[in-house]
Write a protein that holds these residues in place. Sequence first.
Motif: not given
Length: 241
Positions: A38-40, A43-49
Amino acid sequence: MLLLEFKSFLLEGLLNTLLLSSVMIAGGTLFAVIFAAGLSAKSAWVRRPVYCLVECLRDIPLMVTVLMVYFVLPHAGLSLNPFWSSAVSVSVWGGANGAHIIRAGLLSVPLGQREAALSSGLLGWKGLLLVILPQAMPIILPPYVSLVTSLTQASSLGAVLGVNELLRSAQILIEQTTIARGGSPAYLVYGSILVVYFALCWTISALGTKLERHFAKPYLRSNDKAQQSASKPPVLQSTMT
């Protein structure tokens, strides 16, 4: 001797500690891989949460996480017994800390290696497992082995919820012996528990050291070859005039 008299009771607690530690290590590794993915994510919508969740889990004291899982989740319709409450809470905490370790190790691999894997037809998980991960393991293993020892030590938090692991067995033995016979054997029992946890963590560290040496072999060989080539005297060529 008191420990030999109640060896069966303490052995049952030790087996439960080993089982709980194994579940925590496996669960922590699973969550670490999921969080690292998820951190990698692009998509910022996945990475940020995922980043916010990981940082919250890392910043909240582990004891608070354990108590929240056990007492709060039933109000959300998910009731877990003390064993699984301890396992899930510590696994999630371990996954949050392990995610940054895995991500840092993967980012340490040069971009050229990723391009070489793609040019060789190793796409997706094949390139990750066969090319990227073996090169990242020397970076990942030392801090991750330390995390595994922390997860093993954290299994003692199960005693707070009533899990019959080694520390809880020791507490029960001390209480009953003090009431029935007088005099507290806390020094003897807790000292023995300390030795057991030390032996477990030392074994994990020793196994981790062997794994580190295994994955570091290619780099040691390349360094030896470089040193041998550097130690050779230059060849002088004479010119005839």
